[in-house]
Write a protein that holds these residues in place. Structure first.
Motif, PDB file in Angstrom:
ATOM      1  N   HIS A 139       0.697  -1.133  -0.077  1.00 26.85           N
ATOM      2  CA  HIS A 139      -0.106   0.085  -0.070  1.00 26.85           C
ATOM      3  C   HIS A 139       0.605   1.062  -0.036  1.00 26.85           C
ATOM      4  O   HIS A 139       0.392   2.254  -0.594  1.00 26.85           O
ATOM      5  CB  HIS A 139      -0.983   0.138   1.096  1.00 26.85           C
ATOM      6  N   LEU A 140       2.110   1.230   0.556  1.00 24.96           N
ATOM      7  CA  LEU A 140       2.857   2.262   0.403  1.00 24.96           C
ATOM      8  C   LEU A 140       3.430   2.611  -0.973  1.00 24.96           C
ATOM      9  O   LEU A 140       3.405   3.668  -1.450  1.00 24.96           O
ATOM     10  CB  LEU A 140       4.299   2.108   1.502  1.00 24.96           C
ATOM     11  N   ILE A 141       3.682   1.405  -1.561  1.00 27.41           N
ATOM     12  CA  ILE A 141       4.228   1.535  -3.127  1.00 27.41           C
ATOM     13  C   ILE A 141       3.173   2.338  -3.916  1.00 27.41           C
ATOM     14  O   ILE A 141       3.527   3.006  -4.737  1.00 27.41           O
ATOM     15  CB  ILE A 141       4.745   0.390  -3.511  1.00 27.41           C
ATOM     16  N   ASP A 142       2.195   1.769  -3.487  1.00 27.96           N
ATOM     17  CA  ASP A 142       0.888   2.345  -4.506  1.00 27.96           C
ATOM     18  C   ASP A 142       0.717   3.786  -3.951  1.00 27.96           C
ATOM     19  O   ASP A 142       0.224   4.465  -4.890  1.00 27.96           O
ATOM     20  CB  ASP A 142      -0.067   1.462  -4.084  1.00 27.96           C
ATOM     21  N   ASN A 143       0.636   4.075  -2.880  1.00 35.72           N
ATOM     22  CA  ASN A 143       0.377   5.380  -2.373  1.00 35.72           C
ATOM     23  C   ASN A 143       1.405   6.378  -3.123  1.00 35.72           C
ATOM     24  O   ASN A 143       1.136   7.487  -3.803  1.00 35.72           O
ATOM     25  CB  ASN A 143       0.480   5.605  -1.044  1.00 35.72           C
ATOM     26  N   VAL A 144       2.854   6.040  -3.014  1.00 40.43           N
ATOM     27  CA  VAL A 144       3.662   6.843  -3.566  1.00 40.43           C
ATOM     28  C   VAL A 144       3.871   7.293  -4.948  1.00 40.43           C
ATOM     29  O   VAL A 144       3.857   8.035  -5.656  1.00 40.43           O
ATOM     30  CB  VAL A 144       5.338   6.035  -3.000  1.00 40.43           C
ATOM     31  N   LEU A 145       3.809   5.955  -5.576  1.00 41.43           N
ATOM     32  CA  LEU A 145       3.677   5.941  -7.089  1.00 41.43           C
ATOM     33  C   LEU A 145       2.496   6.968  -7.679  1.00 41.43           C
ATOM     34  O   LEU A 145       2.315   7.454  -8.563  1.00 41.43           O
ATOM     35  CB  LEU A 145       3.694   4.816  -8.045  1.00 41.43           C
ATOM     36  N   GLY A 146       1.202   6.553  -7.090  1.00 40.05           N
ATOM     37  CA  GLY A 146      -0.002   7.018  -7.301  1.00 40.05           C
ATOM     38  C   GLY A 146       0.099   8.741  -7.202  1.00 40.05           C
ATOM     39  O   GLY A 146      -0.334   9.605  -7.966  1.00 40.05           O
TER      40      GLY A 146
END
Length: 342
Positions: A139-146
């Motif tokens: 979820h951190l990765i999704d948040n950062v790239l999004g």
């Protein structure tokens, strides 16, 4: 448990705002993470990474949304990145904004590190997440790239801005979730990749920022450096000098006296401290000029005389001699080899 460092309270707000919009029990999540509601609203507060991970796990469990992290990116704003968000607003292009990330991302927190690699044909902006526990990591990765993509659209005023591909390290989800990823990123999304990154053509990074402000940029960077010092984070002087030169290139020929003053020292101290790091002024100036010259020759049809002037050379011949000394070929030969990129 791994040492997860800290995170600035401002970076929490995306998750809390999304949670509030979803009707999640924020008070219970904060209690589970042993976080004080008043403290996390203070803009300069630092939150233990372990507490942030607990908060994130609690909110994810409450939301029961496999794309919770991706959906929190909708709430990104300049303040989400501490002063770094406002630095990006004051830059001239997306590439300049990104060049500041490696310098100042510690102000946002210790969640991960950013690495931008640009070749003649491809730009890759990678993020290495420090958190290993799931589901927080995904979820951190999704948040950062999004958040990167949404913030870049806001910075440029281009709501259709998109990379060519998004790479995600996690496994491919069911079809409906893939469609949601594509809706947010507006491009192909690849899963089970060796890293998590935004991939696109180099000229994507040349997108102009809507309201660049070099003077404000200088002031904000000075504040950012002061904040880093307060956190005990040392920044390489050579790296800071190169950033100052990059800021000045295209506006005027960078003067060592001006940059020394900006960094709070005299010229003699600047030379001595650079020497301690194995650098010197001319070498750093040449590196920045050469990097920018290659970009302009590859990505712009500007005449060599115009490029020479933009880089602060006295005339086109000085530029040509310097370029050949460092690369072994002339600017014209370099441009011919890369003419397919124009």
């Amino acid at each position: 448990m791994d040492n997860l460092g800290q995170i600035c309270s401002a970076a929490l707000q995306q998750y809390l705002s999304h949670g509030e919009a979803r009707g999640l029990d924020i008070a219970a999540a904060l209690e589970a993470a042993n976080l004080d509601a008043e403290r996390i609203r203070q803009p300069d507060a630092r939150i233990p990474g372990v507490s942030f991970q607990t908060l994130l796990h609690t909110l994810i469990h409450q939301a029961r949304d496999p794309l919770f992290g991706l959906h929190t990116s909708e709430f990104v704003q300049p303040g989400s990145y501490n002063v770094m968000g406002y630095i990006a607003m004051s830059a001239s292009t997306l590439q300049e904004a990104l060049s500041k990330v490696s310098l100042y991302e510690k102000l946002v927190g210790d969640m991960g590190t950013t690495d931008t690699q640009v070749t003649d044909n491809q730009a890759a902006i990678r993020w290495q997440c420090r958190y290993v526990q799931q589901p927080a990591r995904q979820h951190l990765i999704d948040n950062v790239l999004g958040s990167w993509v949404r913030y870049a659209r806001w910075l440029t005023g281009n709501e259709k801005l998109a990379p060519a591909q998004v790479w995600l390290e996690h496994p491919r989800p069911r079809a409906a979730l893939v469609e949601e990823y594509q809706r947010v990123f507006l491009c192909e999304v690849r899963f089970a990749q060796p890293c998590s990154a935004l991939i696109g053509p180099p000229d994507l990074l040349q997108q102009p920022i809507r309201q660049p402000d070099p003077l404000l940029l200088s002031t904000l960077e000075a504040h950012a450096i002061q904040q880093l010092n307060q956190l005990g984070v040392e920044t390489s002087l050579g790296q800071r000098v190169k950033q100052c030169i990059q800021d000045a290139i295209g506006h005027s020929l960078p003067r060592k006296e001006t940059i020394a003053e900006r960094l709070g020292m005299n010229v003699r101290t600047l030379h001595r401290r650079l020497a301690d790091e194995g650098h010197n002024w001319q070498k750093l100036l040449d590196e920045v000029r050469l990097h920018r010259a290659r970009q302009l020759l590859c990505q712009s049809p500007a005449p060599q005389a115009e490029i020479a002037e933009a880089l602060g050379y006295s005339d086109i011949r000085s530029f040509q001699r310097s370029f050949k000394r460092h690369t072994g070929i002339t600017p014209g030969q370099f441009r011919t080899r890369h003419k397919s990129d124009l």
